[in-house]
Design a protein around this motif. Structure first.
Motif, mmCIF file in Angstrom:
data_model
loop_
_atom_site.group_PDB
_atom_site.id
_atom_site.type_symbol
_atom_site.label_atom_id
_atom_site.label_comp_id
_atom_site.label_asym_id
_atom_site.label_seq_id
_atom_site.Cartn_x
_atom_site.Cartn_y
_atom_site.Cartn_z
ATOM 1 N N UNK A 183 0.863 -1.178 0.000
ATOM 2 C CA UNK A 183 0.000 0.000 0.000
ATOM 3 C C UNK A 183 0.896 1.223 0.000
ATOM 4 N N UNK A 184 0.397 2.302 -0.624
ATOM 5 C CA UNK A 184 1.137 3.560 -0.662
ATOM 6 C C UNK A 184 0.209 4.628 -0.103
ATOM 7 N N UNK A 185 0.535 5.157 1.045
ATOM 8 C CA UNK A 185 -0.345 6.131 1.701
ATOM 9 C C UNK A 185 0.455 6.776 2.836
ATOM 10 N N UNK A 186 0.367 8.110 2.956
ATOM 11 C CA UNK A 186 1.146 8.764 4.008
ATOM 12 C C UNK A 186 0.651 8.424 5.412
ATOM 13 N N UNK A 187 -0.589 7.928 5.529
ATOM 14 C CA UNK A 187 -1.173 7.708 6.856
ATOM 15 C C UNK A 187 -1.615 6.257 7.065
ATOM 16 N N UNK A 188 -2.475 5.774 6.174
ATOM 17 C CA UNK A 188 -3.100 4.462 6.378
ATOM 18 C C UNK A 188 -2.224 3.318 5.867
ATOM 19 N N UNK A 189 -2.400 2.142 6.469
ATOM 20 C CA UNK A 189 -1.698 0.967 5.990
ATOM 21 C C UNK A 189 -2.513 -0.286 6.293
ATOM 22 N N UNK A 190 -2.198 -1.382 5.602
ATOM 23 C CA UNK A 190 -2.897 -2.647 5.823
ATOM 24 C C UNK A 190 -1.974 -3.571 6.609
ATOM 25 N N UNK A 191 -2.512 -4.143 7.634
ATOM 26 C CA UNK A 191 -1.684 -5.022 8.460
ATOM 27 C C UNK A 191 -1.093 -6.165 7.643
ATOM 28 N N UNK A 192 0.177 -6.401 7.829
ATOM 29 C CA UNK A 192 0.813 -7.532 7.152
ATOM 30 C C UNK A 192 1.171 -7.278 5.700
ATOM 31 N N UNK A 193 0.985 -6.051 5.252
ATOM 32 C CA UNK A 193 1.314 -5.724 3.857
ATOM 33 C C UNK A 193 2.359 -4.607 3.854
ATOM 34 N N UNK A 194 3.351 -4.758 2.996
ATOM 35 C CA UNK A 194 4.400 -3.741 2.862
ATOM 36 C C UNK A 194 3.779 -2.349 2.658
ATOM 37 N N UNK A 195 4.294 -1.325 3.330
ATOM 38 C CA UNK A 195 3.699 0.015 3.236
ATOM 39 C C UNK A 195 4.739 1.060 2.867
ATOM 40 N N UNK A 196 4.353 1.965 1.972
ATOM 41 C CA UNK A 196 5.225 3.074 1.571
ATOM 42 C C UNK A 196 4.483 4.389 1.755
ATOM 43 N N UNK A 197 5.220 5.447 2.147
ATOM 44 C CA UNK A 197 4.544 6.729 2.350
ATOM 45 C C UNK A 197 4.303 7.476 1.038
ATOM 46 N N UNK A 198 5.050 7.158 -0.017
ATOM 47 C CA UNK A 198 4.890 7.893 -1.273
ATOM 48 C C UNK A 198 5.214 7.000 -2.467
ATOM 49 N N UNK A 199 4.740 7.438 -3.642
ATOM 50 C CA UNK A 199 4.847 6.638 -4.861
ATOM 51 C C UNK A 199 6.299 6.450 -5.301
ATOM 52 N N UNK A 200 7.089 7.509 -5.177
ATOM 53 C CA UNK A 200 8.510 7.443 -5.535
ATOM 54 C C UNK A 200 9.218 6.253 -4.895
ATOM 55 N N UNK A 201 9.106 6.184 -3.583
ATOM 56 C CA UNK A 201 9.849 5.124 -2.892
ATOM 57 C C UNK A 201 9.273 3.750 -3.238
ATOM 58 N N UNK A 202 7.952 3.673 -3.395
ATOM 59 C CA UNK A 202 7.355 2.393 -3.801
ATOM 60 C C UNK A 202 7.901 1.922 -5.150
ATOM 61 N N UNK A 203 7.885 2.835 -6.143
ATOM 62 C CA UNK A 203 8.326 2.440 -7.492
ATOM 63 C C UNK A 203 9.794 2.017 -7.494
ATOM 64 N N UNK A 204 10.587 2.722 -6.703
ATOM 65 C CA UNK A 204 12.018 2.426 -6.653
ATOM 66 C C UNK A 204 12.278 1.092 -5.959
ATOM 67 N N UNK A 205 11.559 0.853 -4.883
ATOM 68 C CA UNK A 205 11.861 -0.301 -4.047
ATOM 69 C C UNK A 205 11.153 -1.585 -4.495
ATOM 70 N N UNK A 206 10.065 -1.471 -5.239
ATOM 71 C CA UNK A 206 9.344 -2.679 -5.648
ATOM 72 C C UNK A 206 9.157 -2.741 -7.171
ATOM 73 N N UNK A 207 10.258 -2.924 -7.888
ATOM 74 C CA UNK A 207 10.181 -2.918 -9.357
ATOM 75 C C UNK A 207 9.369 -4.070 -9.932
ATOM 76 N N UNK A 208 9.110 -5.096 -9.156
ATOM 77 C CA UNK A 208 8.409 -6.256 -9.704
ATOM 78 C C UNK A 208 6.900 -6.253 -9.478
ATOM 79 N N UNK A 209 6.402 -5.206 -8.831
ATOM 80 C CA UNK A 209 4.950 -5.082 -8.676
ATOM 81 C C UNK A 209 4.412 -4.492 -9.979
ATOM 82 N N UNK A 210 3.702 -5.305 -10.745
ATOM 83 C CA UNK A 210 3.374 -4.938 -12.120
ATOM 84 C C UNK A 210 2.165 -4.058 -12.297
ATOM 85 N N UNK A 211 1.343 -3.915 -11.242
ATOM 86 C CA UNK A 211 0.093 -3.176 -11.408
ATOM 87 C C UNK A 211 -0.198 -2.343 -10.173
ATOM 88 N N UNK A 212 -0.897 -1.225 -10.388
ATOM 89 C CA UNK A 212 -1.333 -0.399 -9.256
ATOM 90 C C UNK A 212 -2.803 -0.017 -9.433
#
Lengths: 310, 310
Positions: free
Chosen positions: A34-63
Motif C-alpha cells: 500500500x502507498x499512503x502517508x497515513x493508512x496501511x494494511x496489516x501484514x502488507x508492505x507500506x510506503x509513504x509515497x509513490x517514488x519510494x514504492x516504485x524504486x523499491x518494488x520494481x516487480x509489482x506490475x500493477x497499481x
C-alpha cells in the motif's frame, strides 16, 4: 494466468471497503503493497509515497489508484512511465484532458489503463444492456437521490473545486446509462444548485436528448434523507426497462432480469476485467461519464442555495 | 478538383463578415444557398429552414454551419444523414458529447465533418508549430483580453447557458495552444468570474500544467477597454516564442517567423482545408479546445462580480 503483484495507492475508505476484499478473493492479483502517508494494511508492505514504492518494488506490475482525484494524473503518469499497469478508481481525475493524456501514455508504454466505473459492474447491467440493444429509446427518467452525510461523512474534498459535488454519485448514473444504451446522449440543459458556502453543486436537474431526439430527465440530489434512490426508467418502442438500487435490480417488459438485493461482486468483476485487459495488453478508457459531467458544468445554469454544513 | 456547391446555414455576422468573401474567392466552393429565417444574400437562393433546403437542393454537397451553437447538433446530424459534408464554425456545439456523436455519424455516412477553429489558420501558426516541435516547454503565459462590447455588441447568447462567455474568445487561445504545442496540457485550477446577472463567466484565470509539469498561466478577460491583447509567451529549453495579435505575429529565439499585421486569409485557408478533407474522404474533428473549456468550467472556483449590461 500467472499471479500479478499489485499495490493500492491511496489507502482510504474505498480502498479499505472494497478493493482490499476483492484483492484478497482474486485468483490473479496479490496485494503486495500500500502507498499512503497515513493508512496501511496489516501484514502488507507500506510506503509513504509513490517514488519510494516504485524504486523499491520494481516487480509489482500493477497499481490501483484510489487517491482523491486531484492528484491522480501525476501519480498515474509516473506509474505508467515506470512500466506498471494502472487501474483508476472513479472519477479518473479532475479533468477529461488529463485522462486522455494518460490513455496516450499507456499506449506508448504498452501498458494497460483501466477507468473502473464500478456501477457498470452491478449485477443487472449486462442483462439491461442486452435487452435494450435492439430497442428504440423513447423516454428516459433517472432519479439519483442520496444523503451525502451518510455516504461521504465529512469528506470536504467533494465540495472543493474538482470534487464534482452531486456529480460524484451522478457520474455512476451516467456510467450505467452510457454503457447500457444503444444510442448516444447529449446534454441540452442543466440547473445546478450551489450551496452558498461550497464550490460544487449539491443538486442538479438535467435535460438530455438521445441522438434521435428522445428526451431524458435526470434528477441528482445529495440532500435526500428519506428513501435512498438510484433508479432509472427507460421507455422503448417495445416495453419499459426499470433499474433500481443502482443496477442491482432490473426488470424489463414485465420480466425480472436481475433481482439481487445487493451490489455484491462489483469489485470482484472489476478485478477480473483488469486481469483480462492486462492479459490482452489492452486498455479500457471510457470517458463518456466524465464528459457528461463536464458538459453539464459547462452549459449549466447556476443557482445559489442554502449553506451546507456537516 | 470539381466545383462543390455549398450552403451556409445561419447567415449571421460571422457568415457575412468572413464565410461569404472566402467562398466568393474559393477556386473550389460555390455558394449555392443560404438558410436563415431572416437574413439572405443578394442573388443567392434562400431558404428559411434546413428541411426545405435539404429537400429542394439535393445536389448541394456541403454545408457550413454558422448558427448559434445551441442548435448545431440537430441541424448537423440532419445534414450528415442527408449525405452532406459539414463544416462547423466555432464553437462546434454546446457540449463535447454532441460533437463526438456527430463525428461517429459522419464516419458511418462516409462524409466529412470539419471543426473549423479559425485561429489555427492565422498566418503565424505553421511556423510556430514547427519551431516548437523539438523544444522542451518550460513555462507558458497566455493573455487574451478584449472588449466584449466591441466584438460582440448586444449578443446576449454569449452570456446565456451554453454561450461560454469569455471562453468564446478564450477557446481561440486554446485552439492555438493545443495545435502548436508538442505536448499535452491539462487544467488544474480555474477562477471564474460570473456577473451577478449573467450565466457565463466574463473573466477567467486558469492554471494548467504540461504533461511534464511545466506551468501555464492563462488570463482571459472580456472587459478590456484599453489595448486589445491576444498574446502568448512560450518559454522553452532553447529560447522563447512570442505570439501576438492572435497568431498574426510570431517571433521565436529572437527571429521573426511571421510579421503580418492582419489575419487576412484565415477563412481562405479554412475552405482550402475543407476542400482537401472532402477530396480525401476524411474528417478533422479537433475536440481539444472545447474539452479544455469544459474542464475549466467543471473544476473552476466561481466568484460573483458586478452586473454586466451592454
Amino acid at each position: 494466468m500467472t499471479a500479478i503483484d499489485l499495490a493500492i495507492i491511496g489507502f482510504g475508505k474505498i480502498a479499505r471497503d472494497q478493493h482490499r476484499a476483492a484483492l484478497d478473493a482474486s485468483p490473479v492479483f496479490h496485494l503486495a503493497a500500500t502507498v499512503d502517508p497515513v493508512n496501511r494494511a496489516e501484514g502488507v508492505e507500506a510506503f509513504p509515497d509513490t517514488d519510494s514504492f516504485l524504486r523499491r518494488m520494481p516487480n509489482v506490475g500493477a497499481v490501483s489508484l484510489c487517491t482523491p482525484p486531484q492528484i491522480r494524473f501525476a501519480v498515474a503518469r509516473q506509474a505508467l512511465l515506470a512500466g506498471r499497469h494502472v487501474l483508476l478508481e472513479k472519477p479518473p481525475g479532475t479533468s477529461v484532458s488529463e485522462v486522455m493524456a494518460l490513455e496516450r501514455i499507456a499506449r506508448e508504454q504498452g501498458r494497460t489503463l483501466f477507468t473502473a466505473w464500478h456501477s457498470q459492474f452491478a449485477p443487472g447491467i449486462p442483462g439491461a444492456k442486452k435487452w435494450l440493444a435492439d430497442k428504440r429509446i423513447t423516454r428516459i427518467t433517472v432519479t439519483w437521490r442520496e444523503d451525502v452525510r451518510r455516504w461521504h461523512p465529512g469528506q470536504d474534498w467533494i465540495f472543493a473545486p474538482g470534487g464534482a459535488g452531486v456529480f460524484d454519485p451522478g457520474i455512476n448514473a451516467y456510467s450505467i446509462l452510457t454503457h447500457i444504451l444503444p444510442i448516444a446522449l447529449y446534454t441540452t440543459e442543466a440547473e445546478l444548485e450551489f450551496p452558498e458556502n461550497r464550490e460544487t453543486p449539491i443538486a442538479a436537474r438535467l435535460k438530455m436528448l438521445t441522438e434521435e431526439g428522445a428526451p431524458a430527465d435526470l434528477d441528482f440530489d445529495f440532500r435526500e434523507t428519506g428513501t435512498q434512490t438510484w433508479d432509472m426508467r427507460i421507455e422503448t418502442d417495445r416495453g419499459t426497462l426499470a433499474l433500481s438500487q443502482g443496477g442491482a435490480t432490473v426488470s424489463a417488459g414485465g420480466e425480472t432480469l436481475a433481482a439481487e438485493g445487493a451490489l455484491a461482486g462489483e469489485y470482484d468483476r472489476i478485478y477480473a476485467r483488469f486481469a483480462k485487459l492486462i492479459e490482452r495488453c489492452e486498455s479500457d478508457v471510457d470517458l463518456a461519464p466524465f464528459r457528461h459531467v463536464a458538459d453539464a458544468m459547462m452549459l449549466g445554469r447556476r443557482t445559489t442555495t442554502e449553506a451546507f454544513n456537516w
